[in-house]
Design an enzyme around this catalytic site. Structure first.
Site, PDB file in Angstrom:
ATOM      1  N   PHE A 185       0.826  -1.212   0.000  1.00  0.00           N
ATOM      2  CA  PHE A 185       0.000   0.000   0.000  1.00  0.00           C
ATOM      3  C   PHE A 185       0.865   1.269   0.000  1.00  0.00           C
ATOM      4  O   PHE A 185       0.640   2.192  -0.767  1.00  0.00           O
ATOM      5  CB  PHE A 185      -0.911  -0.041   1.238  1.00  0.00           C
ATOM      6  CG  PHE A 185      -1.809   1.145   1.415  1.00  0.00           C
ATOM      7  CD1 PHE A 185      -3.114   1.119   0.934  1.00  0.00           C
ATOM      8  CD2 PHE A 185      -1.375   2.278   2.103  1.00  0.00           C
ATOM      9  CE1 PHE A 185      -3.968   2.214   1.117  1.00  0.00           C
ATOM     10  CE2 PHE A 185      -2.211   3.373   2.286  1.00  0.00           C
ATOM     11  CZ  PHE A 185      -3.513   3.336   1.794  1.00  0.00           C
ATOM     12  N   ASP A 186       1.870   1.301   0.855  1.00  0.00           N
ATOM     13  CA  ASP A 186       2.698   2.513   1.000  1.00  0.00           C
ATOM     14  C   ASP A 186       3.437   2.838  -0.298  1.00  0.00           C
ATOM     15  O   ASP A 186       3.476   3.989  -0.733  1.00  0.00           O
ATOM     16  CB  ASP A 186       3.743   2.324   2.114  1.00  0.00           C
ATOM     17  CG  ASP A 186       3.133   2.248   3.495  1.00  0.00           C
ATOM     18  OD1 ASP A 186       2.110   1.560   3.662  1.00  0.00           O
ATOM     19  OD2 ASP A 186       3.696   2.869   4.426  1.00  0.00           O
TER      20      ASP A 186
END
Ligand SMILES: Nc1nc2c(ncn2[C@@H]2O[C@H](COP(=O)(O)OP(=O)(O)O)[C@@H](O)[C@H]2O)c(=O)[nH]1
Ligand SMILES: [Mg+2]
Length: 251
Positions: A185-186
């Site tokens: 996600f990051d």
């Protein structure tokens, strides 16, 4: 108080043993050091060790602490829900083990609220970073970030540091585009931000690794590689528009 508001998200998976102490430390910092209105949101999805019970007690004790529970696991999923629902001017998150020294939270948030950045990301890989971690994790992190920079043609130095802040506008624009619900996600968020011309502040932090980890290294590394190729395909046509400011030269 400046009138602006901040939501500090703490994603947790089986962290009953550290949650109370970490929230006490964090509240102490926020009360004394932060010139913004703040709220802590603990997000639990999938804990089986009583984490939610500890979190509920903290919510009863402190009106500035809230709990969000979700059925399915994944740190990305936790951040997505908490951030999208937040009415705050800036949202951020940090790992519950407080591996990043808290004194970096104010500069992280100031990058967004005072200096006009859209995303601020802690880095363990800048010359000014002070990073204590095992040689194995250091090697993995350097290799991963080298791969990200080369495969995705990005400029941020450390995709995976569990210490990030994002403006509400950038959250509403970027998070719906992020597909990963877990550890990638990051990286996906930062990549989309950079490719779409959002301003990213790359901030050197002090990081003291806690060995207690939820990361399954092999399966996470494989998911990351698949994620890089997926995102590479989606951004290939995009125009490069980096607007990155570092606190030091990248190594
Ligand atoms: N809500 C939520 N948090 C998670 C999940 N997996 C990991 N975390 C949290 O993510 C943070 C970082 O995890 P950690 O195991 O310390 O990662 P490491 O420092 O990279 O080894 C911690 O606060 C974890 O509790 C998950 O599935 N859901
Ligand atoms: Mg950790």
């Amino acid at each position: 108080m400046s009138g602006r508001s901040v939501e500090v998200v703490i994603p947790v998976l089986n962290e009953a043993h550290v949650l109370e102490r970490s929230i006490a430390t964090l509240r102490g910092y926020l009360e004394t050091e932060l010139p913004y209105t703040w709220r802590i949101v603990i997000v639990d999805n999938g804990s089986t060790d009583g984490t939610a019970g500890v979190a509920r007690r903290l919510c009863e004790r402190h009106s500035d602490v809230a709990l969000r529970t979700l059925a399915e696991r994944g740190r990305g999923r936790a951040l997505r829900h908490a951030w999208m629902e937040s009415p705050a001017d800036a949202v951020c998150y940090m790992d519950v083990d407080l591996s990043t020294e808290l004194r970096f939270l104010r500069p992280l948030l100031e990058a967004i609220l005072e200096h006009g950045y859209d995303v601020a990301t802690g880095s363990r890989l800048l010359p000014d970073s002070q990073t204590q971690r095992s040689p194995f994790r250091e090697m993995l992190s350097r290799t991963y970030n080298w791969l990200v920079r080369n495969a995705l043609r990005t400029h941020f130095s450390d995709a995976q540091c569990g210490f990030k802040a994002v403006s509400r506008t950038a959250v509403q624009h970027l998070v719906p585009q992020v597909k990963d619900e877990s550890w990638f996600f990051d990286t996906e968020l930062l990549t989309l931000a950079e490719k779409q011309g959002f301003r990213i502040a790359d901030i050197a932090v002090a990081w003291d690794e806690d060995d207690d980890s939820r990361v399954k290294i092999l399966s996470t590394a494989w998911d990351d590689i698949k994620g890089i190729w997926r995102v590479r395909r989606t951004v290939q046509a995009a125009q490069p528009g980096p607007a990155l400011v570092s606190t030091g030269r990248r190594t």
